[in-house]
Design a protein around this motif. Structure first.
Motif, PDB file in Angstrom:
ATOM      1  N   ALA A   1    -102.900 -53.886-137.253  1.00 33.96           N
ATOM      2  CA  ALA A   1    -102.256 -53.246-136.103  1.00 33.96           C
ATOM      3  C   ALA A   1    -102.913 -53.675-134.799  1.00 33.96           C
ATOM      4  O   ALA A   1    -102.231 -53.956-133.805  1.00 33.96           O
ATOM      5  N   VAL A   2    -104.237 -53.749-134.789  1.00 28.40           N
ATOM      6  CA  VAL A   2    -104.952 -54.161-133.576  1.00 28.40           C
ATOM      7  C   VAL A   2    -104.686 -55.635-133.262  1.00 28.40           C
ATOM      8  O   VAL A   2    -104.465 -56.009-132.107  1.00 28.40           O
ATOM      9  N   THR A   3    -104.680 -56.471-134.305  1.00 30.63           N
ATOM     10  CA  THR A   3    -104.378 -57.893-134.104  1.00 30.63           C
ATOM     11  C   THR A   3    -102.976 -58.058-133.546  1.00 30.63           C
ATOM     12  O   THR A   3    -102.746 -58.852-132.620  1.00 30.63           O
ATOM     13  N   ASN A   4    -102.022 -57.314-134.116  1.00 24.92           N
ATOM     14  CA  ASN A   4    -100.648 -57.369-133.601  1.00 24.92           C
ATOM     15  C   ASN A   4    -100.582 -56.901-132.154  1.00 24.92           C
ATOM     16  O   ASN A   4     -99.829 -57.459-131.344  1.00 24.92           O
ATOM     17  N   THR A   5    -101.351 -55.874-131.823  1.00 24.37           N
ATOM     18  CA  THR A   5    -101.360 -55.383-130.442  1.00 24.37           C
ATOM     19  C   THR A   5    -101.833 -56.476-129.482  1.00 24.37           C
ATOM     20  O   THR A   5    -101.176 -56.754-128.472  1.00 24.37           O
ATOM     21  N   MET A   6    -102.962 -57.101-129.805  1.00 24.30           N
ATOM     22  CA  MET A   6    -103.475 -58.160-128.935  1.00 24.30           C
ATOM     23  C   MET A   6    -102.504 -59.328-128.855  1.00 24.30           C
ATOM     24  O   MET A   6    -102.243 -59.872-127.770  1.00 24.30           O
ATOM     25  N   LEU A   7    -101.942 -59.703-130.007  1.00 19.88           N
ATOM     26  CA  LEU A   7    -100.997 -60.817-130.036  1.00 19.88           C
ATOM     27  C   LEU A   7     -99.780 -60.535-129.162  1.00 19.88           C
ATOM     28  O   LEU A   7     -99.346 -61.387-128.374  1.00 19.88           O
ATOM     29  N   LEU A   8     -99.231 -59.325-129.282  1.00 19.32           N
ATOM     30  CA  LEU A   8     -98.007 -59.011-128.555  1.00 19.32           C
ATOM     31  C   LEU A   8     -98.263 -58.669-127.089  1.00 19.32           C
ATOM     32  O   LEU A   8     -97.365 -58.801-126.254  1.00 19.32           O
ATOM     33  N   VAL A   9     -99.479 -58.249-126.761  1.00 20.07           N
ATOM     34  CA  VAL A   9     -99.832 -58.118-125.341  1.00 20.07           C
ATOM     35  C   VAL A   9     -99.846 -59.505-124.690  1.00 20.07           C
ATOM     36  O   VAL A   9     -99.307 -59.698-123.589  1.00 20.07           O
ATOM     37  N   ILE A  10    -100.451 -60.478-125.384  1.00 16.51           N
ATOM     38  CA  ILE A  10    -100.424 -61.854-124.879  1.00 16.51           C
ATOM     39  C   ILE A  10     -98.988 -62.366-124.812  1.00 16.51           C
ATOM     40  O   ILE A  10     -98.584 -63.023-123.836  1.00 16.51           O
ATOM     41  N   PHE A  11     -98.207 -62.069-125.845  1.00 19.20           N
ATOM     42  CA  PHE A  11     -96.794 -62.452-125.868  1.00 19.20           C
ATOM     43  C   PHE A  11     -96.064 -61.897-124.647  1.00 19.20           C
ATOM     44  O   PHE A  11     -95.331 -62.614-123.954  1.00 19.20           O
ATOM     45  N   GLY A  12     -96.271 -60.604-124.375  1.00 18.76           N
ATOM     46  CA  GLY A  12     -95.605 -59.973-123.238  1.00 18.76           C
ATOM     47  C   GLY A  12     -96.080 -60.538-121.914  1.00 18.76           C
ATOM     48  O   GLY A  12     -95.270 -60.841-121.025  1.00 18.76           O
ATOM     49  N   ALA A  13     -97.404 -60.704-121.768  1.00 20.23           N
ATOM     50  CA  ALA A  13     -97.953 -61.222-120.509  1.00 20.23           C
ATOM     51  C   ALA A  13     -97.464 -62.633-120.244  1.00 20.23           C
ATOM     52  O   ALA A  13     -97.119 -62.995-119.104  1.00 20.23           O
ATOM     53  N   ALA A  14     -97.422 -63.465-121.292  1.00 20.01           N
ATOM     54  CA  ALA A  14     -96.967 -64.848-121.124  1.00 20.01           C
ATOM     55  C   ALA A  14     -95.499 -64.903-120.739  1.00 20.01           C
ATOM     56  O   ALA A  14     -95.086 -65.725-119.911  1.00 20.01           O
ATOM     57  N   ASN A  15     -94.700 -64.018-121.338  1.00 16.61           N
ATOM     58  CA  ASN A  15     -93.274 -64.016-121.007  1.00 16.61           C
ATOM     59  C   ASN A  15     -93.014 -63.415-119.631  1.00 16.61           C
ATOM     60  O   ASN A  15     -91.971 -63.682-119.025  1.00 16.61           O
ATOM     61  N   ILE A  16     -93.941 -62.593-119.140  1.00 17.53           N
ATOM     62  CA  ILE A  16     -93.840 -62.116-117.762  1.00 17.53           C
ATOM     63  C   ILE A  16     -94.087 -63.268-116.796  1.00 17.53           C
ATOM     64  O   ILE A  16     -93.347 -63.473-115.828  1.00 17.53           O
ATOM     65  N   ALA A  17     -95.144 -64.024-117.076  1.00 17.95           N
ATOM     66  CA  ALA A  17     -95.527 -65.109-116.159  1.00 17.95           C
ATOM     67  C   ALA A  17     -94.590 -66.303-116.248  1.00 17.95           C
ATOM     68  O   ALA A  17     -94.368 -67.006-115.253  1.00 17.95           O
ATOM     69  N   GLY A  18     -94.027 -66.534-117.447  1.00 13.58           N
ATOM     70  CA  GLY A  18     -93.225 -67.728-117.681  1.00 13.58           C
ATOM     71  C   GLY A  18     -92.109 -67.988-116.686  1.00 13.58           C
ATOM     72  O   GLY A  18     -91.977 -69.108-116.168  1.00 13.58           O
ATOM     73  N   PRO A  19     -91.260 -66.994-116.367  1.00 14.64           N
ATOM     74  CA  PRO A  19     -90.167 -67.254-115.427  1.00 14.64           C
ATOM     75  C   PRO A  19     -90.631 -67.718-114.049  1.00 14.64           C
ATOM     76  O   PRO A  19     -89.879 -68.400-113.334  1.00 14.64           O
TER      77      PRO A  19
END
Length: 512
Positions: free
Chosen positions: A415-433
């Motif tokens: 669960a913690v690994t998924n949290t870190m992974l998906l926080v990075i996923f979200g942050a990257a998709n925020i910055a991407g556009p």
């Protein structure tokens, strides 16, 4: 706790069954442990195991695929709506469309710790059910939008509602399938992103021709997708089981077999206890950081290409309707790659890290070709073909999920690994556009160059992850001996059914 186990002298002497059970006495066991104890894993034949697997496939996969496909098209629907005066009708100017695209991921990112916590502590299937119902209602809410402020609120809440889906699917798949089977199943539901994108693009093409009605053409996109999402949520609520031992479509004997099959993963099934020490296990595991690096440098491009892909293609010299149609093969590349790679992984095994890295090669070639043909007068259809190749990177995301789902043991650790992974996923998709600046339109040279560099860094991260797991498996074999008999496997299965992490379980071996 992990230090005690890992400090065992070499060669390892496995405990007898009674000793192993005594060592775990008083510790909470996973869902289905009673069924696990009812029979030896060799008590059922491979044919019986296959029969149970087929019943699980028939009951679970259709709704899993439908939900995950809707999950993808719901969040990218704005990329189709923008081709039908969505920005003009809402009065969006400047970077407001980019902010609206990114706001979804602000909600997604902000809710990840809570999302993974509730998935760990409560019933996964029910959480997924109510999530899809909520986001279906939010999709319908797009019809009432009048301005930028309303759009920002809807997109943020949509991100919150969808935050449980990917970690929930990783968890749910691991509850019902063996590690070898999970790859193909993950590829199947992940491939629905491409398939649903094709269908929804064609649907949007048709809806875009609806004129002279009370609703604007882009509103029909949100109306149809919203209704489908609500229906899907209620189907999940009433038909999807929580764990194999509670699957009503299986007989008691079949439930025992289903539990024994999953116990062989040495990762347990479902536990509801939050274990603080496993947070540290997630942080200190080198795998975590190789995975996070890979996700960062593949999702930064994804964030931009998802929101601006249609505009990049239109920049080659196509109108709105041709842009929609020409963009379809990108989804074919995405979905087709997932199915092909899933098949090879099922047939040959140990292709997970290769599935993360090899598909990046055509993506790198495609983005390099698009970059190299800027201002050269190259045939626009040749450039479109190169652009199609870029989407081969999409197959890497479900492979990342299989790495986490199959190589990170311990419910809290995962669960913690998924949290870190998906926080990075979200942050990257925020910055991407924001790589796609207005002043660079319609060619977006800076964005294309940056994406090329990021894909190369991601390739290196994936290679290093594979090397680490190979070295660690060899180290464990030297220290503890190979896990090649039933007694040793049973010890590992019991540890898994008592929620021990991969760092604690000396029988655990990483699948590559």
């Amino acid at each position: 706790m992990s230090d005690t186990i890992q400090a065992a002298p070499a060669p390892r002497e496995h405990m007898a069954t009674s000793d192993a059970e005594a060592a775990l006495k008083g510790q909470k066991a996973d869902e289905g442990y009673e069924l696990f104890q009812e029979a030896n894993p060799e008590a059922f034949t491979p044919e019986q195991g296959e029969a149970v697997r087929r019943k699980i496939d028939l009951h679970l996969l259709p709704l899993m695929c439908f939900l995950y496909g809707l999950n993808y098209v719901d969040k990218v629907a704005m990329g189709w709506a923008v081709l039908f005066n969505f920005r003009g009708d809402l009065g969006l100017v400047g970077t407001e469309y980019s902010w609206a695209s990114s706001t979804f991921y602000f909600g997604y990112l902000a809710s990840q710790p809570f999302a993974n916590y509730i998935l760990q502590r409560y019933k996964t299937a029910k959480i997924l059910s109510w999530s899809v119902i909520c986001w279906g209602v939010l999709m319908l809410g797009h019809l009432g939008l009048k301005n930028f402020a309303g759009l920002m609120v809807i997109r943020f809440l949509l991100g919150v509602a969808e935050s449980v889906v990917t970690p929930g699917f990783v968890m749910y798949t691991s509850m019902f399938y063996t590690r070898r089977e999970q790859v193909m199943r993950t590829m199947l539901w992940a491939a629905m992103q491409g398939l649903f994108s094709i269908v929804s693009s064609l649907l949007s093409f048709g809806l875009g021709h609806i004129t002279n009605t009370a609703l604007k053409p882009w509103m029909y996109i949100f109306l149809v997708l919203g209704l489908l999402s609500v229906i899907c949520g209620f189907l999940w609520l009433f038909f999807m089981p929580e764990t194999p031992n509670k699957a009503k479509f299986l007989s008691h004997e079949e439930q025992v077999i289903a539990v024994q099959r999953v116990a062989s993963n040495m990762m347990g099934i479902k536990g509801y206890e939050w274990k603080g020490y496993q947070v540290w296990h997630a942080v200190r595991d080198p795998k975590t950081w190789f995975i996070l690096s890979f996700v960062l440098f593949t999702q930064l491009p994804n964030g931009g290409l998802t929101s601006f892909g249609s505009l990049v293609i239109s920049g080659f010299g196509f109108d709105a309707f041709k842009t929609l149609l020409i963009g379809l093969p990108s989804s074919v590349v995405s979905a087709g790659s997932m199915v092909v790679w899933g098949f090879f992984s099922l047939k040959y095994g140990n292709l997970r890290t290769l599935g993360m890295t090899v598909p990046l090669l055509p993506a790198i070639a495609g983005i390099a070709a698009v970059y190299a043909t800027q201002n050269t007068g190259a045939n626009k259809y040749g450039r479109v073909f190169a652009y199609w190749l870029i989407n081969s990177y999409a197959v890497t995301w479900p492979f990342v999920l299989t790495i986490v789902g199959q190589n990170v043991a311990g419910h809290t650790k995962r669960a913690v690994t998924n949290t870190m992974l998906l926080v990075i996923f979200g942050a990257a998709n925020i910055a991407g556009p924001f790589l796609f600046r207005d002043q660079d339109a319609p060619k977006y040279v800076l964005a294309i160059t940056t994406i090329l560099v990021f894909f190369c860094i991601a390739l290196l991260s994936g290679i290093l992850l594979r090397v680490y797991m190979v070295v660690e498996n060899k180290r464990r074999d030297r220290r503890y001996g190979p896990v090649d008999n039933l007694e040793e496997k049973l010890d590992g299965m019991r540890l898994g059914m008592h929620d021990k992490t991969d760092l604690e379980n000396p029988d655990f071996r990483y699948v590559l």
